[in-house]
Design an enzyme around this catalytic site. Structure first.
Site, short mmCIF file in Angstrom:
data_model
loop_
_atom_site.label_atom_id
_atom_site.label_comp_id
_atom_site.label_asym_id
_atom_site.label_seq_id
_atom_site.Cartn_x
_atom_site.Cartn_y
_atom_site.Cartn_z
N ALA A 186 42.12 20.76 80.88
CA ALA A 186 42.68 19.77 79.94
C ALA A 186 44.21 19.68 80.05
O ALA A 186 44.85 20.70 80.29
CB ALA A 186 42.30 20.17 78.52
N PRO A 187 44.77 18.48 79.92
CA PRO A 187 44.16 17.20 79.55
C PRO A 187 43.58 16.40 80.71
O PRO A 187 43.27 15.22 80.54
CB PRO A 187 45.34 16.45 78.91
CG PRO A 187 46.55 16.96 79.65
CD PRO A 187 46.26 18.40 79.97
N GLY A 188 43.43 17.04 81.86
CA GLY A 188 42.66 16.38 82.92
C GLY A 188 43.46 15.72 84.02
O GLY A 188 42.90 14.96 84.82
N GLY A 189 44.75 16.03 84.09
CA GLY A 189 45.59 15.43 85.14
C GLY A 189 45.02 15.67 86.52
O GLY A 189 44.85 14.74 87.32
N CYS B 4 52.52 26.38 86.19
CA CYS B 4 53.82 25.70 86.05
C CYS B 4 54.84 26.75 85.60
O CYS B 4 55.63 26.53 84.70
CB CYS B 4 53.73 24.52 85.07
SG CYS B 4 53.10 24.94 83.45
N CYS C 173 40.61 25.23 84.21
CA CYS C 173 41.50 25.13 83.04
C CYS C 173 41.99 23.69 83.07
O CYS C 173 43.10 23.41 83.51
CB CYS C 173 42.66 26.11 83.18
SG CYS C 173 42.14 27.82 83.18
N ASP D 60 37.36 23.70 79.86
CA ASP D 60 38.55 24.12 79.12
C ASP D 60 38.10 24.84 77.85
O ASP D 60 37.05 24.51 77.27
CB ASP D 60 39.44 22.93 78.75
CG ASP D 60 40.87 23.38 78.50
OD1 ASP D 60 41.71 23.27 79.41
OD2 ASP D 60 41.16 23.86 77.37
#
Ligand SMILES: C[S@@+](CC[C@H](N)C(=O)[O-])C[C@H]1O[C@@H](n2cnc3c(N)ncnc32)[C@H](O)[C@@H]1O
Length: 438
Positions: free
Chosen positions: A253-256, A371, A251, A273
């Protein structure tokens, strides 16, 4: 007639009230045609209103003689924006009242000019007492009652602190790309420019004392730094990528996390994603940082649509979740989530977990993160996963900050430090192996 920034603000709040979309998407859409200073004002008004949502709702209902008709909800948003600016932003009274009165015309409700004028003027007169009074737990904490209850039940020793933290402005934290510059050198570089910053808890993290815009962020364009909260950075540190490993970021995106993993090791990463649009943001980040990964737009829970039958050595599952650990960054979470949406998220997480597990090699590492601060999505989700998969073994996590729970580490949002985050590290054994690894 050109729409004022205040008309845009009222429209964003109105769309949020009817849960049309989330705050960031709405702001992006409306900000497109605004000049820089108006973009900033739009963001301040809308973010601020979300932080004070329930208190503002109470004040508004005290000021209106009778509730507005459903078809005139835009008036409620106009009034709310005006009250917020007058009560919390210190904007000039005369200008604010007159501009929001004009917004009634832009929004096709000229007959409500007197109403908006009267409500805002009444607020100015009674401002101090209305700001002091709070008649319910919802208005006291600016959270919906169901969320207050669930946080209170699950974190009896921490719930008040969590609710307070959810209402403050979060720190801006950077991740230094160790391939381009060391954290120490970057800190020295920005200190020389007069920017105050300190090391964060994660090895590549730098906490800024004051947030900066992307344009003012030293080294961003050249790929030396990215913006990423330190709790999120801990995920890649816990997974501990190795050179040549095949890693799935399911999962992504945004790719951190994809980018952080690639900054740490020469691994082969598949970043997947469900959202093609969001996948594009991974691509942008990879290009900026000078990194490469395989990108796939697909539903992680349907492996037949994307998996090539090559097992992964490690998987990171940063599950879609309630985002209750990042309310301070996304203040609209308190409006967008409900007990019903929580149940459906938990169901989706279960499907992604079970499907991704199939693609992991025996001996492979499986890091589950969210999170969220709700055990329903974290500890309980892992407990149920372990019940379903006898080849899954829980592995202890060393060094990450947070509360040690039976099924992983839970970080609660802290003022100077990281967001609310959960990490659980599993390991795949031969199908019949039992016991917990150290
Ligand atoms: C918490 S965000 C991931 C953040 C990301 N790991 C990072 O560090 O930048 C969750 C992501 O899961 C994606 N997602 C939701 N459902 C999915 C599914 N069924 N399959 C794949 N991705 C999914 C969302 O589009 C979203 O980008």
């Amino acid at each position: 007639m050109k729409k004022s920034v205040r008309a845009h603000a009222a429209e964003v709040i109105n769309a949020l009230q009817s849960q049309q979309s989330n705050l960031d998407v709405l702001i992006r859409k409306h900000a497109k045609i605004l000049v820089e200073s108006d973009k900033k004002l739009l963001k301040s008004i809308c973010y601020g209103i979300c932080r004070e949502w329930f208190h503002l709702e109470e004040i508004e209902s005290q000021l209106l003689d009778k509730p507005l008709k459903a078809r005139d909800q835009i008036l409620s948003s106009i009034v709310r924006c005006g009250i917020y600016e007058l009560g919390w932003m210190g904007s000039k009274e005369h200008a604010v009242v007159s501009e929001y009165v004009d917004v009634t015309v832009t929004e096709g409700r000229p007959w409500a000019r007197g109403l908006v004028n009267a409500v805002l003027r009444q607020f100015i007169r009674k401002k101090s007492e209305l700001k002091m009074e709070r008649h319910s737990a919802q208005t006291l904490w600016n959270h919906p009652q169901w969320l207050i209850d669930i946080i209170k039940i699950n974190w009896p020793e921490h719930w008040e602190k969590v609710l307070v933290e959810n209402n403050v402005h979060p720190p801006m934290t950077l991740r230094v790309n160790r391939r381009r510059q060391s954290r120490d050198d970057y800190l020295a570089r920005i200190k020389a420019l007069g920017i105050e910053a300190e090391k964060g808890s994660a090895v590549d993290s730098v906490r800024l004392s004051q947030p900066l815009t992307l344009q003012a962020l030293e080294g961003f364009e050249e790929g030396v730094v990215s913006i990423q909260d330190e709790s999120s950075q801990w995920a890649s540190i816990i997974l501990n990528p190795q050179n040549n490993e095949r890693i799935l970021d399911a999962c992504a995106a945004p790719g951190g996390k994809t980018c952080h993993l690639l900054e740490m090791a020469d691994s082969h990463i598949t970043a997947l994603d469900i959202s093609e649009k969001r996948l594009f943001r991974i691509k942008e980040n990879l290009v900026r940082l000078g990194l490469r990964a395989e990108l796939i737009a697909a539903d992680a829970s349907h492996i037949e649509s994307w998996w090539d039958q090559q097992y992964f050595d490690a998987i990171i599952l940063d599950l879609p979740c309630s985002a209750t650990g990042v309310i301070r960054r996304n203040p609209d979470v308190r409006l967008m989530r409900s007990e019903t949406s929580l149940r459906s998220l938990i169901g989706m997480q279960t499907m992604i977990l079970d499907a991704a597990w199939e693609t992991l090699n025996v001996g492979g590492r499986f890091l589950v993160t969210t999170c969220s601060i709700l055990p329903q999505e974290n500890q309980l989700q892992i407990k149920k996963f372990l019940d379903r998969h006898t080849d899954a073994q829980l592995t202890s996590i060393v060094g990450a900050p947070g509360i040690n729970t039976e099924f992983g580490i839970q970080h609660l949002p802290t003022h100077a430090g990281g967001d609310g985050f959960f990490y659980s590290l599993l390991f795949k054994s031969e199908p019949d192996h039992g016991g917990v690894s150290a």
